[in-house]
Motif scaffolding. Sequence first.
Motif, PDB file in Angstrom:
ATOM      1  N   GLY A  17       3.646  10.070  10.364  1.00 45.41           N
ATOM      2  CA  GLY A  17       3.949   8.881  10.140  1.00 45.41           C
ATOM      3  C   GLY A  17       3.155   8.450   9.338  1.00 45.41           C
ATOM      4  N   PHE A  18       2.348   8.528   9.042  1.00 44.36           N
ATOM      5  CA  PHE A  18       1.558   7.991   7.485  1.00 44.36           C
ATOM      6  C   PHE A  18       1.921   8.088   6.232  1.00 44.36           C
ATOM      7  N   ILE A  19       2.513   9.154   5.886  1.00 47.21           N
ATOM      8  CA  ILE A  19       3.671   9.694   4.409  1.00 47.21           C
ATOM      9  C   ILE A  19       4.303   8.979   4.831  1.00 47.21           C
ATOM     10  N   PHE A  20       5.006   8.828   6.342  1.00 45.71           N
ATOM     11  CA  PHE A  20       6.003   7.578   6.344  1.00 45.71           C
ATOM     12  C   PHE A  20       5.695   6.731   5.416  1.00 45.71           C
ATOM     13  N   ILE A  21       5.431   6.045   5.769  1.00 40.47           N
ATOM     14  CA  ILE A  21       4.733   5.311   5.088  1.00 40.47           C
ATOM     15  C   ILE A  21       4.315   4.511   4.115  1.00 40.47           C
ATOM     16  N   LEU A  22       3.178   5.723   3.740  1.00 41.38           N
ATOM     17  CA  LEU A  22       3.234   5.417   2.606  1.00 41.38           C
ATOM     18  C   LEU A  22       3.820   5.661   1.327  1.00 41.38           C
ATOM     19  N   SER A  23       5.552   6.294   2.053  1.00 36.28           N
ATOM     20  CA  SER A  23       6.117   6.278   0.468  1.00 36.28           C
ATOM     21  C   SER A  23       6.873   5.135   0.394  1.00 36.28           C
ATOM     22  N   SER A  24       6.929   4.320   0.894  1.00 32.81           N
ATOM     23  CA  SER A  24       7.276   2.549   1.265  1.00 32.81           C
ATOM     24  C   SER A  24       6.694   1.550   0.328  1.00 32.81           C
ATOM     25  N   VAL A  25       5.381   2.480  -0.489  1.00 35.76           N
ATOM     26  CA  VAL A  25       4.815   1.459  -1.395  1.00 35.76           C
ATOM     27  C   VAL A  25       5.052   1.807  -2.722  1.00 35.76           C
TER      28      VAL A  25
END
Length: 219
Positions: free
Chosen positions: A113-121
Amino acid sequence: LIAAHLLSKRGDRDHVALLLGILASAISFVAVNPSLLFASCEFIEGFIRDGAFHGSFGKEGGAVLSELAANLLNLMGPALALVVCVAPLYAVGLLIGGRQKSEILFVFSAVVGFIFILSSVHFTHVRYAIPLLPPLLILVGKMLADSINATSVLVRYVGRVTAFAAVVFSALYTVAGNLQFTFDSRKSATAWIEQNAPAGSKIEVTSYGPTLRHGRFII
């Protein structure tokens, strides 16, 4: 928490524990971000600006993930990073074997989940990788604990040696990092400027530059 709750067996679901877990997470988030209590609008504005600024870099997702991996390596050091690479594979083996399914899925949900969120920044800083360390180290702890308590003598020996080596190399890596900051080049620059630059000199200092006295120099 919700993902682990829904993926667990129906008879094992504890709704009260789920609510307490969410409440504890919310309290922890506010505790480490006290500005939410006193300046919530400024906190949200800074969060949005930070995301917009990083989004302007326009990097592709692959570049973000490679930078994230490099930051994790920088945080952990090569010895611990090698163990961390093996631990998720061991956790997948536990999932396939049907053991501790909800616990493993809970940890994996935090990582994925954190990697998925971070991939958008579109941009990563070393501090962005820090939230990934706790779940990854939990997997490492599980793998080493199981190996140290295994029935096989060889597995127990490998587990103990691996745990000892990871702790020793990590300690040395920490000491090396502390020494690097102790002899930081910015401190050396500050000492040189104060000894050699005449009073009233105009000096440009970046946000991560040396700390100079404003009374003597024009910053």
